[in-house]
Design a protein around this motif. Structure first.
Motif, mmCIF file in Angstrom:
data_model
loop_
_atom_site.group_PDB
_atom_site.id
_atom_site.type_symbol
_atom_site.label_atom_id
_atom_site.label_comp_id
_atom_site.label_asym_id
_atom_site.label_seq_id
_atom_site.Cartn_x
_atom_site.Cartn_y
_atom_site.Cartn_z
ATOM 1 N N SER A 154 0.842 -1.204 0.000
ATOM 2 C CA SER A 154 0.000 0.000 0.000
ATOM 3 C C SER A 154 0.872 1.248 0.000
ATOM 4 C CB SER A 154 -0.938 0.015 1.210
ATOM 5 O OG SER A 154 -0.196 0.218 2.400
ATOM 6 N N VAL A 155 0.254 2.370 -0.361
ATOM 7 C CA VAL A 155 0.954 3.660 -0.419
ATOM 8 C C VAL A 155 0.355 4.565 0.659
ATOM 9 C CG1 VAL A 155 1.468 5.670 -1.866
ATOM 10 C CG2 VAL A 155 1.242 3.438 -2.917
ATOM 11 N N TYR A 156 1.214 5.307 1.368
ATOM 12 C CA TYR A 156 0.698 6.307 2.307
ATOM 13 C C TYR A 156 1.557 7.566 2.214
ATOM 14 C CZ TYR A 156 4.453 4.816 5.520
ATOM 15 O OH TYR A 156 5.682 4.523 6.071
ATOM 16 N N PHE A 157 1.051 8.664 2.760
ATOM 17 C CA PHE A 157 1.755 9.942 2.667
ATOM 18 C C PHE A 157 2.211 10.391 4.041
ATOM 19 C CE2 PHE A 157 -1.559 10.000 -0.705
ATOM 20 C CZ PHE A 157 -0.693 9.706 -1.746
ATOM 21 N N LYS A 158 3.496 10.724 4.123
ATOM 22 C CA LYS A 158 4.069 11.164 5.396
ATOM 23 C C LYS A 158 4.016 12.688 5.424
ATOM 24 C CE LYS A 158 8.458 10.873 7.732
ATOM 25 N NZ LYS A 158 9.838 10.475 7.542
ATOM 26 N N VAL A 159 3.240 13.212 6.379
ATOM 27 C CA VAL A 159 3.054 14.665 6.476
ATOM 28 C C VAL A 159 3.808 15.178 7.697
ATOM 29 C CG1 VAL A 159 1.337 16.510 6.652
ATOM 30 C CG2 VAL A 159 0.780 14.411 5.425
ATOM 31 N N SER A 160 4.428 16.349 7.550
ATOM 32 C CA SER A 160 5.172 16.953 8.658
ATOM 33 C C SER A 160 4.204 17.630 9.628
ATOM 34 C CB SER A 160 6.154 17.971 8.080
ATOM 35 O OG SER A 160 6.989 18.445 9.082
ATOM 36 N N LYS A 161 4.176 17.138 10.890
ATOM 37 C CA LYS A 161 3.270 17.710 11.904
ATOM 38 C C LYS A 161 4.089 18.480 12.949
ATOM 39 C CE LYS A 161 -0.449 14.390 11.296
ATOM 40 N NZ LYS A 161 -1.306 13.388 11.933
ATOM 41 N N ASP A 162 3.412 18.928 14.015
ATOM 42 C CA ASP A 162 4.071 19.757 15.037
ATOM 43 C C ASP A 162 5.301 19.080 15.646
ATOM 44 O OD1 ASP A 162 2.360 21.832 14.697
ATOM 45 O OD2 ASP A 162 1.037 21.321 16.352
ATOM 46 N N ALA A 163 5.229 17.753 15.884
ATOM 47 C CA ALA A 163 6.365 17.041 16.498
ATOM 48 C C ALA A 163 7.590 17.104 15.588
ATOM 49 C CB ALA A 163 5.988 15.592 16.797
ATOM 50 N N ASN A 164 7.356 16.919 14.256
ATOM 51 C CA ASN A 164 8.466 17.006 13.296
ATOM 52 C C ASN A 164 9.041 18.426 13.279
ATOM 53 O OD1 ASN A 164 6.181 15.183 12.236
ATOM 54 N ND2 ASN A 164 7.957 14.363 11.185
ATOM 55 N N LYS A 165 8.134 19.405 13.297
ATOM 56 C CA LYS A 165 8.559 20.806 13.200
ATOM 57 C C LYS A 165 9.297 21.251 14.459
ATOM 58 C CE LYS A 165 4.843 21.851 9.990
ATOM 59 N NZ LYS A 165 3.474 22.340 9.852
ATOM 60 N N LEU A 166 8.909 20.691 15.612
ATOM 61 C CA LEU A 166 9.586 20.986 16.879
ATOM 62 C C LEU A 166 11.072 20.609 16.771
ATOM 63 C CD1 LEU A 166 8.274 19.751 20.362
ATOM 64 C CD2 LEU A 166 10.648 19.507 19.747
ATOM 65 N N VAL A 167 11.313 19.361 16.357
ATOM 66 C CA VAL A 167 12.703 18.893 16.223
ATOM 67 C C VAL A 167 13.440 19.731 15.180
ATOM 68 C CG1 VAL A 167 14.179 16.940 15.562
ATOM 69 C CG2 VAL A 167 12.127 16.541 16.949
ATOM 70 N N GLU A 168 12.787 19.941 14.021
ATOM 71 C CA GLU A 168 13.412 20.693 12.922
ATOM 72 C C GLU A 168 13.854 22.083 13.389
ATOM 73 O OE1 GLU A 168 12.257 22.170 8.399
ATOM 74 O OE2 GLU A 168 10.674 21.963 9.888
ATOM 75 N N GLU A 169 12.993 22.772 14.140
ATOM 76 C CA GLU A 169 13.272 24.149 14.542
ATOM 77 C C GLU A 169 14.510 24.237 15.431
ATOM 78 O OE1 GLU A 169 12.490 27.229 12.975
ATOM 79 O OE2 GLU A 169 10.935 25.774 12.555
ATOM 80 N N PHE A 170 14.640 23.291 16.381
ATOM 81 C CA PHE A 170 15.810 23.336 17.274
ATOM 82 C C PHE A 170 17.088 22.895 16.556
ATOM 83 C CE2 PHE A 170 12.541 23.598 20.597
ATOM 84 C CZ PHE A 170 13.033 24.709 21.267
ATOM 85 N N MET A 171 16.958 21.994 15.566
ATOM 86 C CA MET A 171 18.133 21.614 14.771
ATOM 87 C C MET A 171 18.604 22.805 13.927
ATOM 88 S SD MET A 171 18.660 18.675 15.890
ATOM 89 C CE MET A 171 17.571 18.480 17.296
ATOM 90 N N LEU A 172 17.658 23.524 13.325
ATOM 91 C CA LEU A 172 18.001 24.721 12.538
ATOM 92 C C LEU A 172 18.709 25.751 13.414
ATOM 93 C CD1 LEU A 172 14.736 25.300 10.431
ATOM 94 C CD2 LEU A 172 16.904 24.422 9.601
ATOM 95 N N LEU A 173 18.181 25.941 14.630
ATOM 96 C CA LEU A 173 18.770 26.919 15.551
ATOM 97 C C LEU A 173 20.200 26.524 15.928
ATOM 98 C CD1 LEU A 173 18.304 29.490 17.280
ATOM 99 C CD2 LEU A 173 17.443 27.990 19.095
ATOM 100 N N ALA A 174 20.415 25.230 16.195
ATOM 101 C CA ALA A 174 21.763 24.755 16.560
ATOM 102 C C ALA A 174 22.731 24.927 15.388
ATOM 103 C CB ALA A 174 21.705 23.293 16.991
ATOM 104 N N ASN A 175 22.288 24.533 14.190
ATOM 105 C CA ASN A 175 23.136 24.650 12.990
ATOM 106 C C ASN A 175 23.522 26.109 12.735
ATOM 107 O OD1 ASN A 175 23.202 21.912 12.333
ATOM 108 N ND2 ASN A 175 21.315 22.023 11.143
#
Length: 718
Positions: free
Chosen positions: A442-463
């Motif tokens: 089967s096929v499904y779509f992975k959507v970026s939610k708040d939990a993904n964005k939380l991690v992303e934001e702190f990684m961007l800040l560290a970088n």
């Protein structure tokens, strides 16, 4: 004398016949043969002040371009084509025989007929003899020497007869199958996928001669096909035993003396948030409230370079690979499994060494201070993204106060970033559910939610913080050599094309003004298309208008993120540039060390950027393979889709239900004679004027599925 000459030139500028102007132009180009001359400069230098003279000049320049006497390096910028009899450059092979040569010093490609190719392979470095240009014909040359082979191995399927064999390749750069003498078969049988090295290609022979290097397995078997994709892109599908042995010798014990040197975060609430199937946890977050009312947030990154010393066998292998590769059903790690999934992975309830960026922040997400330190941590919990999302949405669950506070801070950081002009490309990923044999069910779509964005934001800040620490230096001081992640401004021509394309859907885009003006306009567009049927299409075309992000020691900032300084620090388990950053950061901060060689690190940046692109191509090929495999069982079925690409050879259609993409070949559009209108992204029927345009809704029938070519053919539904 000089005054008389100036008077003559002024007079000549007022009235000059075609012959005089041709001579003046030729003299100018030869006088400045190494320079690029803008049209405005030509007008001024030759004192072409009247409209008729300017028009005549443009006509002559067009003729000189046709004759290949000059070349147009950019719009309205010209240079003398000062080609010698021989040139060196790169040979580009095409299976249809339309080969070309790219000169090392830039300039237009030169056509090389198959009979004049000397059997050069794709991307070979060659020397060519340049033929005299014939009017109205494209420039042509002949390969006189192959200086350096780029690739002499190919992947394909064996066809074995009684006394010899062939490797049938799907390589679009090789017109002929590879002949293999029986003694060079290495036990291969008909139907086996194999890697074959071309050992010679005799002058008069139609086919190159090869020998089998490795048998990958039976064609159609999932493991075989995934290994074939890796081999096709020159990526490793096995780990060298010597590297595995070196990793096995590394101790996971952390000596007390090492802990004593580091900041101790073992008693601070810390957790990882990763995909469900992840094993290589290279980042963790900690949070606690300080006595002064500020929040202390720690971004803790696996301290890979503590274990992997520069120049060792593990480091050399990691440098060569430069990145982990993520195919549909597997990860091909950059580091041996013992390191990436065990010793370095920030697993719960285990003491781990980390390299950390610690932030002191206000309730409103304002960073009051930060420090970059080596630490020892102990993760309290391993969250999947889904589990963390559940806590954020319900306000209930493990470490809810900490997670909700981090989410709140991340949202303020994100808002500030978009205010500063960051572009919000929020795309979903197509994923396959796969059974134990690797078959897509089967096929499904992975959507970026708040939990993904939380991690992303702190990684961007560290970088960003790490990049600023090295890149921001007092005026008059030169920053030390450092690998940055850079992203250039969009190509103005591509932005104009995008603006014209979206106008057909009723949208507007600002293409001039400040960087922030343009990026805000792009964000407005991305907001406006949310939930519309053209959303995915316009987002795809918008991404194509952007430049590719890459690594370089020459910092120009990151346009897409709206950061003046940015690097990659947060994923050293799976990216080599992050390992470089960790090493240089330690050197510069601990020792106040002298700057390293710019030439060496720029070469490493270029290699890492190239390998990142190769890995992305292999990943796409594996998705495409699974899409074709998935649709093989759906032949004859009808689906609604959208035209996602228009070319002179047919229409690409993306299906709404599962995002699989296939093609309606132009030969199957047999109700009319269709012409390709490149400017308006459409095919138009000559008699009935019916048009098929990019973004149009369309209903198709699945006609053919070719796994070997990773190709789906659709037909118009009746």
């Amino acid at each position: 004398m000089a005054k008389k000459k100036e008077k003559r030139e002024k007079k000549a500028g007022k009235r000059m016949n075609k012959k005089e102007l041709v001579n003046a132009l030729l003299n100018l180009f030869h006088e400045k043969q190494d320079e690029v001359l803008p049209l405005r400069y030509i007008f001024d230098h030759l004192r072409l002040t009247t409209h008729p003279l300017k028009m005549l000049c443009k006509d002559i320049l067009a003729e000189l371009l046709d004759d290949d006497y000059i070349s147009e390096v950019e719009k309205y910028k010209y240079r003398l084509n000062n080609r010698g009899v021989e040139m060196t450059g790169t040979f580009l092979r095409k299976s249809n025989g339309k080969n070309s040569f790219l000169p090392d010093d830039g300039g237009e490609p030169i056509f090389i007929a198959e009979r004049n190719s000397a059997h050069a392979m794709n991307n070979d470095k060659v020397r060519i003899a340049f033929y005299a240009k014939r009017r109205g014909r494209e420039a042509e040359g002949e390969v006189v020497e192959i200086l350096q082979r780029a690739n002499d191995t190919f992947v394909g399927t064996l066809e074995v007869t009684k006394s010899y064999a062939f490797l049938v390749t799907e390589n679009r750069t090789l017109a002929n199958d590879i002949f293999i003498p029986k003694e060079n078969l290495k036990g291969g049988k008909s139907g086996d996928k194999a890697i074959v090295k071309v050992v010679e290609w005799p002058d008069k022979a139609k086919n190159p001669i090869g020998q089998v290097i490795d048998i990958l397995g039976r064609a159609g078997d999932n493991n075989t096909e995934m290994h074939a994709i890796l081999a096709e892109y020159g990526l490793p599908y096995v780990y060298p035993a010597s590297v595995e042995r070196a990793a096995d010798r590394i101790s996971e014990e952390i000596p007390a003396s090492e802990i004593a040197k580091r900041e101790d975060f073992r008693r601070v609430t810390t957790f990882t948030i990763d995909p469900l199937d992840a094993k290589d946890f290279d980042d963790a977050l900690s949070i606690r409230r300080l006595d002064n009312g500020l929040w202390e947030v720690g971004v803790h990154i696996a301290d890979v370079t503590h274990y992997v010393t520069e120049g060792t066998v593990i480091d050399k292998e990691a440098e060569k690979r430069a990145t982990s590769v993520y195919l549909v059903d597997r990860t091909i790690p950059m580091l041996p499994e013992r390191l990436c999934n065990f010793i370095c992975s920030l697993r719960p309830n285990e003491e781990k060494l980390a390299y950390s960026v610690i932030f002191n922040m206000t309730e409103k997400g304002e960073v009051k201070s930060s420090r970059i330190v080596h630490t020892v941590i102990k993760s309290d919990r391993r969250f999947t993204y889904e589990e963390a999302q559940q806590v954020i949405e319900t306000g209930e669950g493990d470490y809810k106060e900490e997670l909700l506070q981090l989410d709140k801070l991340a949202k303020t950081l994100r808002e500030a970033r978009f205010k500063a002009g960051a572009i919000n490309f929020d795309r979903y990923e197509v994923k396959f559910e796969i059974d134990e044999k690797g078959k897509p069910i089967s096929v499904y779509f992975k959507v970026s939610k708040d939990a993904n964005k939380l991690v992303e934001e702190f990684m961007l800040l560290a970088n960003r913080t790490v990049a600023e620490r090295i890149g921001c230096v007092p005026r008059g001081k030169k920053p030390k050599v450092f690998p940055y992640r850079i992203h250039d401004l969009p190509d103005p021509e591509k932005l104009d094309n995008l603006a014209q394309f979206i106008a057909r859907f009723g949208y507007k885009l600002r293409t001039t003004g400040t960087k922030t003006d343009v990026s805000k306009s792009i964000n407005h567009l991305l907001d406006d298309i949310q939930g519309r049927k053209e959303e995915n299409l316009i987002e795809t075309v918008s991404i194509r208008a952007m430049q590719k992000a890459r690594y370089s020691t020459h910092n120009i900032g990151h346009y897409g993120l709206a950061f003046e300084y940015y690097t990659h620090f947060t994923s050293p388990i799976r990216r080599y540039p992050d390992m470089m950053v960790h090493r240089l950061l330690t050197k510069y901060l601990d020792e106040q060390g002298r700057s390293v060689s710019e030439k060496k690190y720029e070469a490493l940046c270029e290699h890492s950027s190239a390998m990142e692109q190769v890995a992305a191509n292999a990943e796409r090929a594996s998705v495409k393979y699974k899409q074709v495999e998935f649709m093989t069982e759906r032949l004859g079925q009808t689906y609604d889709g959208v035209i996602s690409g228009v070319t002179e050879w047919g229409l690409y259609v993306e299906l709404n239900e599962n995002k699989c993409e296939g093609m309606i070949p132009i030969r199957d559009l047999d109700d009319d004679y269709y012409e390709f209108d490149e400017k308006n992204y459409c095919l138009r029927g000559r008699r009935r004027n019916r048009t098929y345009s990019l973004g149009d809704a369309i209903t198709i029938r699945v006609a053919r599925a070719n796994l070997e070519k990773k190709q789906l053919d659709f037909a118009l539904a009746e």
